[in-house]
Design a protein around this motif. Structure first.
Motif, PDB file in Angstrom:
ATOM      1  N   GLY A 190      58.319  67.037  51.520  1.00  0.00           N
ATOM      2  CA  GLY A 190      58.836  65.674  51.499  1.00  0.00           C
ATOM      3  C   GLY A 190      60.278  65.620  51.063  1.00  0.00           C
ATOM      4  N   ALA A 191      60.563  64.753  50.070  1.00  0.00           N
ATOM      5  CA  ALA A 191      61.943  64.506  49.634  1.00  0.00           C
ATOM      6  C   ALA A 191      62.678  65.802  49.297  1.00  0.00           C
ATOM      7  CB  ALA A 191      61.918  63.578  48.425  1.00  0.00           C
ATOM      8  N   LYS A 226      52.345  56.456  46.584  1.00  0.00           N
ATOM      9  CA  LYS A 226      53.777  56.135  46.498  1.00  0.00           C
ATOM     10  C   LYS A 226      54.609  57.385  46.806  1.00  0.00           C
ATOM     11  CE  LYS A 226      57.082  53.889  43.538  1.00  0.00           C
ATOM     12  NZ  LYS A 226      57.535  53.832  42.185  1.00  0.00           N
ATOM     13  N   LYS A 227      54.182  58.516  46.258  1.00  0.00           N
ATOM     14  CA  LYS A 227      54.942  59.759  46.485  1.00  0.00           C
ATOM     15  C   LYS A 227      54.930  60.118  47.980  1.00  0.00           C
ATOM     16  CE  LYS A 227      55.459  64.640  45.374  1.00  0.00           C
ATOM     17  NZ  LYS A 227      55.966  64.874  46.706  1.00  0.00           N
ATOM     18  N   THR A 231      54.509  58.156  50.527  1.00  0.00           N
ATOM     19  CA  THR A 231      55.328  57.175  51.269  1.00  0.00           C
ATOM     20  C   THR A 231      56.814  57.513  51.111  1.00  0.00           C
ATOM     21  OG1 THR A 231      53.647  55.520  50.834  1.00  0.00           O
ATOM     22  CG2 THR A 231      55.805  54.699  51.536  1.00  0.00           C
ATOM     23  N   ASN A 232      57.230  57.818  49.887  1.00  0.00           N
ATOM     24  CA  ASN A 232      58.641  58.186  49.657  1.00  0.00           C
ATOM     25  C   ASN A 232      59.003  59.463  50.410  1.00  0.00           C
ATOM     26  OD1 ASN A 232      59.026  56.005  48.051  1.00  0.00           O
ATOM     27  ND2 ASN A 232      58.734  57.099  46.110  1.00  0.00           N
ATOM     28  N   ASP A 233      58.070  60.434  50.430  1.00  0.00           N
ATOM     29  CA  ASP A 233      58.316  61.680  51.168  1.00  0.00           C
ATOM     30  C   ASP A 233      58.500  61.390  52.659  1.00  0.00           C
ATOM     31  OD1 ASP A 233      58.222  63.320  48.955  1.00  0.00           O
ATOM     32  OD2 ASP A 233      56.107  63.846  49.193  1.00  0.00           O
ATOM     33  N   LYS A 284      59.464  58.632  54.080  1.00  0.00           N
ATOM     34  CA  LYS A 284      60.744  57.946  54.315  1.00  0.00           C
ATOM     35  C   LYS A 284      61.908  58.929  54.197  1.00  0.00           C
ATOM     36  CE  LYS A 284      59.390  53.274  53.076  1.00  0.00           C
ATOM     37  NZ  LYS A 284      59.221  52.321  51.980  1.00  0.00           N
ATOM     38  N   ALA A 285      61.841  59.840  53.233  1.00  0.00           N
ATOM     39  CA  ALA A 285      62.947  60.788  53.021  1.00  0.00           C
ATOM     40  C   ALA A 285      63.111  61.717  54.220  1.00  0.00           C
ATOM     41  CB  ALA A 285      62.706  61.598  51.745  1.00  0.00           C
ATOM     42  N   ASP A 332      64.423  59.663  57.172  1.00  0.00           N
ATOM     43  CA  ASP A 332      65.870  59.421  57.008  1.00  0.00           C
ATOM     44  C   ASP A 332      66.680  60.694  57.281  1.00  0.00           C
ATOM     45  OD1 ASP A 332      65.304  56.844  56.311  1.00  0.00           O
ATOM     46  OD2 ASP A 332      65.659  57.106  54.140  1.00  0.00           O
ATOM     47  N   ILE A 360      52.421  54.011  56.519  1.00  0.00           N
ATOM     48  CA  ILE A 360      53.598  54.863  56.769  1.00  0.00           C
ATOM     49  C   ILE A 360      54.038  54.719  58.228  1.00  0.00           C
ATOM     50  CG2 ILE A 360      54.390  57.272  56.923  1.00  0.00           C
ATOM     51  CD1 ILE A 360      52.649  57.873  54.441  1.00  0.00           C
TER      52      ILE A 360
END
Ligand code: KIV
Length: 286
Positions: A128-129, A173-174, A176-178, A180-181, A184, A203
């Motif tokens: 992820g991120a 949450k993690k 989802t953030n991964d 998105k990262a 992006d 997602i």
């Protein structure tokens, strides 16, 4: 959606590109499937949009109990076979464990070898991120990337097994953030593996790139499965998220048992399977 082959003539076929797939966000569901060998790739090529040479081959082909010991050379050998035998599907090759995590430069060297030696259209890497910088680095240098979030099997030791992910609010949450990262960072598609269904659905709504689900959600923009699960080549157990469409493993056992019985009973080979000298033609009269 038709079940007819999309096209089978190698001479007239143009391959689907990573761009074709990335443009299909929200469109007809994308069909992805793994393949590791030329015959399997040839058989599926007319029917699928993307063939993934997954590092799951460590388990399906080599009988390992995880993907961790899969090497870059193994991925390249199988990637070459799949590209050679396909004409229509976009082919993506998995980056194996330890070939891309240490630094963007290491990842570039390994991914460039995969691209140059196999002729595939892109690579997939897990994470992820923490992998976003590496993903941008590869894409900026001409290597299309597929992301992979949720259950990422190369991190099995961190997860402590293969259970579905996103069960707590913090986990959801993690992930989802991964998602998105890596979206992006520029991935052209995003595999979501074994998460709770509402999370994969959310997602898919939240990111602008096509999501490809495995044990995720019917709402994903496409689906991917391991071919040995779909065909029943692997029949030791069936994960909940798999639908089996054939029983090839059982059929292979039946065929081998019948062959063994014939050989032991001297029913095979018969004279039909043997070579004999052709009868001499009578000499022409002068
Ligand atoms: O290795 C693999 O086969 C995969 C898919 C199951 C997504 O990564």
């Amino acid at each position: 959606m038709s079940t007819e082959p999309q096209t089978a003539d190698k001479t007239k076929t143009t391959r689907l590109t990573t761009r074709d797939l990335s443009m299909r966000k929200g469109g007809d569901p994308q069909v992805w499937l793994t393949a590791y060998s030329a015959p399997t790739a040839r058989a599926m090529d007319p029917y699928v949009d993307c063939i993934l040479v997954g590092d799951s081959l460590g388990m399906t082909v080599y009988g390992m109990d995880s993907t961790l010991a899969v090497t870059l050379d193994m991925m390249i050998a199988h990637g070459k076979a799949v590209v050679r035998a396909s004409a229509r599907a976009c082919v993506v090759v998995d980056m194996p464990f330890a070939s891309y995590q240490a630094s963007p430069a290491d990842a570039y060297r390994a991914a460039a070898r995969v691209m140059a030696e196999t002729g595939c259209a892109g690579v997939k890497l897990e994470g992820g991120a923490e992998m976003a910088e590496t993903i941008s680095f590869l894409i900026d240098r001409g290597i299309p990337v597929v992301g992979h979030v949720g259950l990422t099997p190369q991190s099995v030791n961190r997860f402590g097994g293969y259970r579905a992910q996103g069960r707590t609010a913090a986990e959801a949450k993690k992930i989802t953030n991964d998602a998105k990262a890596v979206s992006d960072a520029g991935v052209f598609a995003l595999v979501i593996e074994k998460t709770l269904e509402p999370l994969a659905r959310a997602i898919t709504k939240a990111v602008p790139v096509p999501t490809i689900g495995i044990g995720a959600s019917p709402a994903c923009d496409g689906q991917v499965l391991v071919v040995d699960d779909v065909t029943g080549v692997f029949d030791q157990f069936k994960p909940k998220f798999v639908k089996r469409y054939a029983e090839v493993g059982r059929d292979v056992s039946k065929a081998v048992a019948a062959y063994a019985a014939d050989v032991r009973a001297r029913k095979f080979p018969t004279m039909d399977h043997c070579f004999v000298a052709a009868p001499k033609k009578p000499a022409k009269k002068k």
